[in-house]
Design an enzyme around this catalytic site. Structure first.
Site, mmCIF file in Angstrom:
data_model
loop_
_atom_site.group_PDB
_atom_site.id
_atom_site.type_symbol
_atom_site.label_atom_id
_atom_site.label_comp_id
_atom_site.label_asym_id
_atom_site.label_seq_id
_atom_site.Cartn_x
_atom_site.Cartn_y
_atom_site.Cartn_z
ATOM 1 C CE LYS A 15 57.787 44.725 38.195
ATOM 2 N NZ LYS A 15 57.310 44.793 36.793
ATOM 3 N NE ARG A 90 52.887 45.764 41.638
ATOM 4 C CZ ARG A 90 53.065 45.032 40.551
ATOM 5 N NH1 ARG A 90 52.572 45.410 39.413
ATOM 6 N NH2 ARG A 90 53.708 43.898 40.618
ATOM 7 N NE ARG A 130 55.651 36.847 31.818
ATOM 8 C CZ ARG A 130 55.506 37.861 32.657
ATOM 9 N NH1 ARG A 130 56.526 38.324 33.325
ATOM 10 N NH2 ARG A 130 54.327 38.408 32.815
ATOM 11 N NE ARG A 164 52.013 36.699 35.365
ATOM 12 C CZ ARG A 164 52.704 37.762 35.754
ATOM 13 N NH1 ARG A 164 53.991 37.651 36.046
ATOM 14 N NH2 ARG A 164 52.129 38.932 35.863
ATOM 15 N NE ARG A 175 50.271 42.510 33.912
ATOM 16 C CZ ARG A 175 50.984 41.493 33.411
ATOM 17 N NH1 ARG A 175 50.419 40.640 32.570
ATOM 18 N NH2 ARG A 175 52.229 41.328 33.761
#
Ligand code: AP5
Length: 232
Positions: A15, A90, A130, A164, A175
């Site tokens: 996203k 969400r 990431r 993160r 998640r």
């Protein structure tokens, strides 16, 4: 008339990657609720520690807070041309609140919601690999998108990188679970209105981008003019 679209997808679907490209190409402002919350934590907002604890567990922040955040954000000047919602709505209450906001704003055209579909086993790989430049925020991946020179940011030359705190395997699993429980049920809300477009997120970044542009009919939106240097 201002344009609005939504990017849906589980954690790591792409996203943020696609919203940033859409902003660069079409000038629609990327509104990443995750980035807004992380900025609050960084700015030592009184709620920061509470937010961090929620996000580090992979849970969702309250609907009231998220709705208020988006309501205030879309009223700002830099959203006048339009905006891309990356991470909102969400939950069903968030989707209902957004519908009310958009119908109250007479000058906003809703282009629809694109769902970026990615296999779950790939999501974990995408997220845990990431990292980003600590100076300019440029995003990288240790397998799919490495800096051209190892340890040096392509964009700003920075040499410090960060990850993160919610990108570890345990939080990612939660998640994904929370997405399945709370966000997947929002999809029929848009599907029943004929506004949901599924895009195969297993394809390469460029192909996914083209598919989103086509699905949301963004070809009708004027492109950002690039100067000679940018066109390279
Ligand atoms: P948020 O920051 O939005 O996290 P997320 O939804 O889990 O999504 P990510 O940012 O992890 O992934 P992405 O889909 O943007 O993928 P990306 O482009 O980076 O939210 C964080 C937290 O904030 C939530 O858990 C919650 O606590 C809270 N929150 C936020 N909004 C909320 C709301 N509305 N209500 C309540 N709480 C809220 O891509 C991932 C990696 O894959 C990158 O390395 C990228 O380079 C790579 N990649 C991307 N596309 C491709 C491709 N096509 N092929 C190969 N690699 C690719």
């Amino acid at each position: 008339m201002s344009k609005c679209c939504i990017l849906f997808g589980p954690p790591g679907a792409g996203k943020g990657t696609q919203a940033a490209r859409l902003e660069a190409e079409f000038g629609l402002k990327q509104l990443s609720t995750g980035d807004m919350l992380r900025a609050k934590i960084q700015s030592e907002d009184p709620l920061g520690q509470e937010l961090k604890a929620i996000m580090d567990q992979g849970k969702y922040v309250s609907d009231d807070m998220m709705i208020r955040l988006i309501q205030e954000r879309i009223a700002q000047q830099d959203c006048k041309e339009g905006f891309i919602l990356d991470g909102f709505p969400r939950t069903l209450p968030q989707a209902e609140a957004l519908e009310t906001m958009l119908s109250a704003a007479e000058d906003v055209e809703f282009l629809g919601a694109a769902l970026i579909d990615v296999d779950t086993n790939i999501l974990v790989k995408r997220i845990t690999g990431r990292f980003s430049c600590a100076n300019c925020g440029a995003g990288y991946h240790e397998s799919f998108n490495k800096p051209k020179v190892a340890g040096v940011c392509d964009r700003c030359g920075g040499t410090q990188f960060s990850r993160r705190s919610d990108d570890n395997a345990e939080t990612v699993a939660n998640r994904i679970k929370v997405y399945e429980e709370s966000t997947a049920p929002v999809l029929p809300f848009y599907e029943s209105r004929g506004n949901l477009y599924r895009v195969d997120g297993m394809k390469g970044v460029n192909q996914v981008f083209d598919d989103i542009v086509l699905a949301l009919n963004l070809t009708s939106v004027k492109k950002v003019e690039k100067n000679d240097t940018e066109q390279g």
